[in-house]
Design an enzyme around this catalytic site. Sequence first.
Site, mmCIF file in Angstrom:
data_model
loop_
_atom_site.group_PDB
_atom_site.id
_atom_site.type_symbol
_atom_site.label_atom_id
_atom_site.label_comp_id
_atom_site.label_asym_id
_atom_site.label_seq_id
_atom_site.Cartn_x
_atom_site.Cartn_y
_atom_site.Cartn_z
ATOM 1 N N HIS A 74 -44.229 -22.056 -11.956
ATOM 2 C CA HIS A 74 -43.447 -20.832 -12.136
ATOM 3 C C HIS A 74 -43.578 -19.876 -10.959
ATOM 4 O O HIS A 74 -42.784 -18.941 -10.826
ATOM 5 C CB HIS A 74 -43.804 -20.137 -13.462
ATOM 6 C CG HIS A 74 -45.107 -19.414 -13.473
ATOM 7 N ND1 HIS A 74 -46.267 -19.953 -13.993
ATOM 8 C CD2 HIS A 74 -45.439 -18.168 -13.045
ATOM 9 C CE1 HIS A 74 -47.244 -19.069 -13.887
ATOM 10 N NE2 HIS A 74 -46.770 -17.980 -13.309
ATOM 11 N N ASP A 121 -46.546 -26.892 -15.833
ATOM 12 C CA ASP A 121 -46.530 -25.748 -14.926
ATOM 13 C C ASP A 121 -47.451 -25.987 -13.726
ATOM 14 O O ASP A 121 -48.506 -25.369 -13.582
ATOM 15 C CB ASP A 121 -46.957 -24.493 -15.687
ATOM 16 C CG ASP A 121 -46.720 -23.221 -14.892
ATOM 17 O OD1 ASP A 121 -45.948 -23.257 -13.915
ATOM 18 O OD2 ASP A 121 -47.312 -22.180 -15.251
ATOM 19 N N GLY A 213 -50.119 -12.423 -11.818
ATOM 20 C CA GLY A 213 -50.287 -12.628 -10.382
ATOM 21 C C GLY A 213 -51.488 -13.459 -10.015
ATOM 22 O O GLY A 213 -51.610 -13.914 -8.889
ATOM 23 N N SER A 215 -51.628 -16.099 -11.502
ATOM 24 C CA SER A 215 -50.955 -17.370 -11.762
ATOM 25 C C SER A 215 -51.089 -18.299 -10.566
ATOM 26 O O SER A 215 -51.038 -17.881 -9.417
ATOM 27 C CB SER A 215 -49.471 -17.139 -12.047
ATOM 28 O OG SER A 215 -49.281 -16.489 -13.266
ATOM 29 N N GLY A 216 -51.260 -19.575 -10.864
ATOM 30 C CA GLY A 216 -51.405 -20.562 -9.802
ATOM 31 C C GLY A 216 -52.817 -20.690 -9.283
ATOM 32 O O GLY A 216 -53.130 -21.615 -8.542
#
Length: 267
Positions: A74, A121, A213, A215-216
């Site tokens: 995402h 994801d 943020g 995220s990943g």
Amino acid sequence: MNNALLVIAVLSAICGICHCLDHPQGRIVGGEVVSAHFLPYQVSLRRRNSINSAYAHSCGGAILDERTIVTAAHCVYNRLEHNFIVVAGSEVRTGMDGGIVSRVEKLVPHELYNASITDNDIALIFISTPLPLGYRKIATIELADEQPAVGTLGTVSGWGLTRENGFSSAQLQQVQVPLVDSTVCQTAYNWRPITESMLCAAAPGGGKDACDGDSGGPLVVDNKLVGIVSWGEGCARADYPGVYASVPHFRAWIAEQRAKYVSLLTD
């Protein structure tokens, strides 16, 4: 001046003038500031909204090899490569702090990524300039072979809000959260599926977490990458675990994509 140094100089100048744009997403809740020496695999994925705008931190990622970064789908889905850079070896959310910058050559989100339920994801980022592994605070991380037992403590790291609806941290932070049984996680999120591609982690009673943020970014157990920050309800809420893409589930996919794209980039 080579391309990598030119990018560093330009970005440093931009950030020095405007301090870079604060991104509204990102957080580590209930954590502590940490040196990149202890998290040398952590990178900041920075994105610009237009060719005339500054690069700002948008997501985290982890270094798999000198050309490959793993992050969340995402973070890059339906976006263009030339609007991203990767910053490695830095502890700050804006600026450089002596870090190394590389442009993004190829974005590869999982072909079965489902945005409606945030399934599959995961994405790989292939960068144009190889990272100098072993230099300063830059190193790879090994992929976990299997998901650790429920209750095992994992370390999640990133830059971002230190509380829900708060402000992003300027410095890299980390926090430890125990893994949660998938059935418990599914009970909490009874309106959407917790699939086999996901794993969950949460501190008892809440107060420690990562999302948006962050995220990943990496969830690490015993120096191996176990999960990738994916989604969750709110920030560090007691009744809602953080949800991560399960790295052991995607090992074969990661190997396939690395073999395919690294060979293309080096030919």
